[in-house]
Design a protein around this motif. Sequence first.
Motif, PDB file in Angstrom:
ATOM      1  N   THR A 122     -77.333  59.832  85.633  1.00  0.00           N
ATOM      2  CA  THR A 122     -77.515  61.077  86.383  1.00  0.00           C
ATOM      3  C   THR A 122     -78.940  61.176  86.908  1.00  0.00           C
ATOM      4  O   THR A 122     -79.161  61.544  88.066  1.00  0.00           O
ATOM      5  CB  THR A 122     -77.210  62.283  85.484  1.00  0.00           C
ATOM      6  N   GLU A 142     -77.611  69.470  96.314  1.00  0.00           N
ATOM      7  CA  GLU A 142     -76.753  68.607  95.513  1.00  0.00           C
ATOM      8  C   GLU A 142     -77.505  68.095  94.295  1.00  0.00           C
ATOM      9  O   GLU A 142     -76.962  68.023  93.199  1.00  0.00           O
ATOM     10  CB  GLU A 142     -76.233  67.448  96.359  1.00  0.00           C
ATOM     11  N   LEU A 192     -76.628  68.511  90.246  1.00  0.00           N
ATOM     12  CA  LEU A 192     -76.609  67.443  89.245  1.00  0.00           C
ATOM     13  C   LEU A 192     -77.596  67.732  88.120  1.00  0.00           C
ATOM     14  O   LEU A 192     -77.395  67.279  86.995  1.00  0.00           O
ATOM     15  CB  LEU A 192     -76.927  66.101  89.899  1.00  0.00           C
ATOM     16  N   ARG A 210     -67.115  61.502  90.177  1.00  0.00           N
ATOM     17  CA  ARG A 210     -66.781  62.443  91.244  1.00  0.00           C
ATOM     18  C   ARG A 210     -68.014  63.253  91.640  1.00  0.00           C
ATOM     19  O   ARG A 210     -68.257  63.498  92.825  1.00  0.00           O
ATOM     20  CB  ARG A 210     -65.633  63.344  90.778  1.00  0.00           C
ATOM     21  N   ALA A 211     -68.824  63.642  90.658  1.00  0.00           N
ATOM     22  CA  ALA A 211     -70.032  64.405  90.979  1.00  0.00           C
ATOM     23  C   ALA A 211     -71.027  63.545  91.740  1.00  0.00           C
ATOM     24  O   ALA A 211     -71.777  64.052  92.571  1.00  0.00           O
ATOM     25  CB  ALA A 211     -70.672  64.942  89.703  1.00  0.00           C
ATOM     26  N   GLY A 236     -69.325  62.744  95.451  1.00  0.00           N
ATOM     27  CA  GLY A 236     -68.984  63.906  96.258  1.00  0.00           C
ATOM     28  C   GLY A 236     -67.601  63.765  96.849  1.00  0.00           C
ATOM     29  O   GLY A 236     -66.663  63.593  96.085  1.00  0.00           O
ATOM     30  N   ARG A 258     -70.313  69.520  99.017  1.00  0.00           N
ATOM     31  CA  ARG A 258     -70.761  70.368  97.941  1.00  0.00           C
ATOM     32  C   ARG A 258     -69.638  70.781  97.013  1.00  0.00           C
ATOM     33  O   ARG A 258     -69.783  70.767  95.803  1.00  0.00           O
ATOM     34  CB  ARG A 258     -71.389  71.590  98.585  1.00  0.00           C
ATOM     35  N   ASN A 299     -66.734  69.445  96.144  1.00  0.00           N
ATOM     36  CA  ASN A 299     -66.282  68.445  95.186  1.00  0.00           C
ATOM     37  C   ASN A 299     -67.239  68.348  94.019  1.00  0.00           C
ATOM     38  O   ASN A 299     -66.832  68.195  92.873  1.00  0.00           O
ATOM     39  CB  ASN A 299     -66.158  67.096  95.879  1.00  0.00           C
ATOM     40  N   ARG A 300     -68.520  68.444  94.337  1.00  0.00           N
ATOM     41  CA  ARG A 300     -69.505  68.336  93.261  1.00  0.00           C
ATOM     42  C   ARG A 300     -69.428  69.520  92.319  1.00  0.00           C
ATOM     43  O   ARG A 300     -69.474  69.361  91.091  1.00  0.00           O
ATOM     44  CB  ARG A 300     -70.903  68.221  93.842  1.00  0.00           C
ATOM     45  N   THR A 306     -77.329  60.874 100.548  1.00  0.00           N
ATOM     46  CA  THR A 306     -77.670  60.719  99.140  1.00  0.00           C
ATOM     47  C   THR A 306     -78.820  59.744  99.029  1.00  0.00           C
ATOM     48  O   THR A 306     -79.127  59.058  99.966  1.00  0.00           O
ATOM     49  CB  THR A 306     -76.490  60.199  98.308  1.00  0.00           C
TER      50      THR A 306
END
Lengths: 330, 119, 92, 104
Positions: free
Chosen positions: A18, A30, A34, C19-20, C23, C26, C28-29, C92
Amino acid sequence: MTTFVLINVTLLVILTATALTISRMRALYEATMLTALFSLVTACLFVLLDAVDVAFTEAAVGVGISTVLLLGGLSLTRSRETVTPRRRRLPGAAVAALTGGTLIYAAQDLPGFGAADTPVQSHPITDVYLRQSQEDIGIPNTVTSVLASYRGLDTLGELVVVVTAGVAVLLLLGPLTRPEDAGWRKALDLVDYRVLRVVSGLLMPFILLFALYVLFHGDFGPGGGFQAGVIFATGFVLYGLVFGLDKAQRVLPKAVLWSLIPLGLVLFIGLGVVSMLLGGSFLDYDTLSPGDPAAGQHLGILLVEAAIGITVAAVMTSVFFSFAGRRATR
Amino acid sequence: MIRSHYVFWLVFALMMIGLYVVISHGNLLKKLIGLSMFQVGVFLFFISLGKVDGGSAPIISEGVETYSHPLPQVLILTAIVVGVATLAVGLALAVRVFEAYGTVEEEELLERDQDEATT
Amino acid sequence: MMFAVMAALLVTMLLALVRAFVGPGRYNRILAINTFGTKTVLFVAVAGFLFGRPEFLDIGILYALVNFVAVVAVLRLTHDDPVSSQNGEDGT
Amino acid sequence: MTVLDVVSGVLLSVGAVFVLSGGVGLLRFPDFYTRIHAAGITDSAGAGLILLGLLVQTPSWETGVRLMIIMLFMVLTGPTATYVLAFAARRDGLPIWHEGDGRR
């Protein structure tokens, strides 16, 4: 024991993965989501490593408050990061690799994880905290007795830091710097969500009740002033998010909130002074109940936890209010 | 070695990821996120020093003999709350920087300062 | 038995984690994080039984609560951000 | 092996299967709205069954009460969270997946 190792390794790997993903993400909303996940995993690890009180705090702080604050900060600034140029990546990677290498080299001298004969475990203070505290104070949760009694002065210092940070945020973002606009930008989006409103309204009393339970049950199970304060604040954060800032501030006016911040600190210091006046040393709760030191300790710890709870709750709530009450400049 | 020290290595890896983000990334908010990751690494390191094999949470109850050490837990418990308070200060500063400069990227901030110094 | 449940939980955590990470977008996360949160509640409950001290379930209550607050906060505070509210491509 | 052990074992294993299948669904389903189904399975059926299985095994009533409070909280918050998510996504104009569309 292998069960433990397996779970531990899995969680640590999840945590590291993570962290890596967060470090590579440029969309900061995002990344913040996390971060909430990161805190959840950390809290699980704390449970696994027997630190139930810490897990309690981490869950409330990391998932609740700090996510909300980060999102609040993001909504006031820009939510996308620019690309990190290559020339900046190299020095950071070099420093990290060097420091990490040094740490791993130095860790060779550390006693093994979980060994029972380490200096930490064989030091006489361990016995004081775990066995003797039962006679001195008589509270099953040794974390609470160490926090509030044996190391009370340390905790006072931490509380002063929290108050200072709260005051700093109020000075930076509070109403002294700019007249606020009360509406928190436009009318609240979530107000249309009837189910959410009903459920949140239903949950609110339970959250506050739970916070009180955590505050007063801290002697016997995980819990205490810090945790209770943060849970209180989480409750008001939820209220403010769902029902709008205006309504939250009507329930908890700013004047009240700001006077609560120093109140806890004054209570804490006052208790120390009282114990001095009664003939003991600073924060020596034995003197509170002459003839029965354990009862005095109980009373002292309860008061200290309450003081911590008041201050932490007030600081966290007012920090949230000052982030939420600020107008975005875009 | 692996069996007795793996926790420390993974925790150090975590800390170093945080350190890398703090040093390399220019965005002030990303730096704060990196800082909190580093912080979590330190927390885990402390807590893992207090853990005993087969131990249990340091809440005394009958029938439980070995307990993990409570002192690191106390230190970290307060440190977490202090950590979020300092995070709030950092965020507040970032917000004020954004309001003054219109950006939270380190390089653009430096450029702006340069421009103002020359004019 | 407890161990099997724990293993299932950890595997599910990993799936939700993927999945996080990927994605996309947003929602889905948030969904993945919400699922992950319920898994941590169960984790705390099962871990208590697995290691023989099930009396610390207060933590589970708190997780259930905080998880909800986090979802609400993410929804509320990201709602008026134009950049990435659409699903699909996000950097990302 | 008493009757209670068997009951708890069955509840736990069925719950674990639900949790696992929900996790797989979260990963494999083609779009956000279908994934909510998967999340719903883990949140309600999986979690509920596992907590019930633990409840059967509880050594003391205090633990049982806590388990029931957790269950109550999850029953309240889980569906609300997924509902709000779906609602917000719909309002945001997230398109619904139809047969033949690509995964997203």
